[in-house]
Design a protein around this motif. Structure first.
Motif, short mmCIF file in Angstrom:
data_model
loop_
_atom_site.label_atom_id
_atom_site.label_comp_id
_atom_site.label_asym_id
_atom_site.label_seq_id
_atom_site.Cartn_x
_atom_site.Cartn_y
_atom_site.Cartn_z
N TRP A 97 -19.60 -1.91 -3.14
CA TRP A 97 -18.51 -1.64 -2.22
C TRP A 97 -18.43 -0.15 -1.92
O TRP A 97 -18.30 0.67 -2.83
N VAL A 98 -18.54 0.20 -0.65
CA VAL A 98 -18.54 1.61 -0.23
C VAL A 98 -17.37 1.82 0.73
O VAL A 98 -17.22 1.09 1.71
N GLN A 99 -16.53 2.83 0.44
CA GLN A 99 -15.42 3.15 1.33
C GLN A 99 -15.06 4.63 1.19
O GLN A 99 -15.45 5.29 0.23
N VAL A 135 -8.90 6.68 2.22
CA VAL A 135 -8.53 5.41 2.85
C VAL A 135 -8.38 4.33 1.78
O VAL A 135 -7.45 3.52 1.82
N GLY A 136 -9.27 4.35 0.80
CA GLY A 136 -9.18 3.37 -0.28
C GLY A 136 -7.94 3.53 -1.14
O GLY A 136 -7.40 2.55 -1.65
N GLN A 137 -7.46 4.75 -1.29
CA GLN A 137 -6.30 5.03 -2.13
C GLN A 137 -4.99 4.69 -1.43
O GLN A 137 -4.00 4.33 -2.07
N GLY A 169 -14.06 -0.07 4.25
CA GLY A 169 -14.92 -0.54 3.15
C GLY A 169 -15.93 -1.56 3.61
O GLY A 169 -15.60 -2.46 4.39
N VAL A 170 -17.15 -1.40 3.15
CA VAL A 170 -18.22 -2.32 3.53
C VAL A 170 -19.11 -2.57 2.31
O VAL A 170 -19.30 -1.69 1.47
N ASP A 171 -19.60 -3.79 2.20
CA ASP A 171 -20.49 -4.16 1.10
C ASP A 171 -21.92 -3.78 1.48
O ASP A 171 -22.45 -4.25 2.48
#
Length: 236
Positions: A41-43, A47-49, A34-36
């Motif tokens: 917030w983009v990911q 992976v985020g889950q 994840g990166v701002d």
């Protein structure tokens, strides 16, 4: 106003460039975890889950780059300070189906992602064999595995330049197609718009997709964010 080509330099990295390999792995891991980007917030949705930490994912990307970079299909974008701000990493290996959990400890949930990728890859391999009467061999296809961009500006230009570099090389070396697994609509749009890739349809006309809502560990991903992982392809 400088263009993205002037702001950044692009190169295909080699096994000897250990510093760039490390920076490329960091860029990819940051992007997936994840990166701002301009306050958003983009990911990567899977992976985020799942419970995946930066350090584990960094080691995974570093190991991948170390094992494939000598094939010549890892391109990076660097800024004026030689920071890696974009990476497109691929390989020409035939897809490999392991069929069992291989990650342990804090990285255990990566097995969920592995199974998703193996599901769509296996179906693609089976369809390829039906169409061509033979299995996929190493060196036939360029598999675009990971894309990461942490630059704030000209992100789409970076994606275009990185893809053009690798796809032009693959074409010149006689590869048959470029293949990828698009895990969300954003990566799908990027593949379609900048690299002319399309959702792959099997011999019966169906898309090859692993739907998150049918996966007990991924059905928490909102359909509005992503509905599944699709095979995307471009013939060369």
């Amino acid at each position: 106003m400088q263009t993205a080509q002037e702001l950044y330099t692009y190169e295909i990295i080699t096994k000897e460039q250990t510093d760039l390999i490390q920076k490329a792995a960091e860029c990819l891991a940051r992007t997936f975890i994840g990166v701002d980007v301009s306050g958003k917030w983009v990911q990567e949705p899977m992976v985020g889950q799942l419970n995946i930490e930066y350090e584990d994912f960094y080691q995974f990307t570093k190991d991948y780059l170390d094992s494939t970079v000598e094939q010549g299909y890892c391109a990076v974008a660097c800024d004026a300070h030689n920071n890696v701000v974009g990476v497109l990493a691929g390989d020409t290996n035939a897809p490999e189906i392991i069929g069992e959990d291989i990650f342990e400890g804090s990285f255990y949930d990566m097995n969920v992602i592995l199974r998703v990728l193996e599901d769509v890859d296996k179906r693609f391999m089976d369809d390829y064999q039906k169409r061509n009467g033979k299995e996929i061999e190493d060196g036939e296809l360029l598999h675009l595995f990971m894309l990461g961009v942490i630059a704030e500006h000209d992100r789409h230009d970076i994606i275009q330049q990185l893809g053009d570099k690798l796809i032009t090389k693959a074409s010149s070396q006689g590869l048959k197609a470029v293949l990828g697994e698009a895990t969300n609509p954003k990566s799908m749009r990027v593949m379609e718009k900048y690299h002319n890739m399309k959702k792959y349809q099997d011999i019966e006309g169906n898309y090859i997709v692993h739907r998150y809502q049918e996966n007990s560990q991924l059905n928490g991903i909102p359909a509005s964010v992503a509905d599944g992982t699709y095979i995307v392809i471009r013939e060369l």
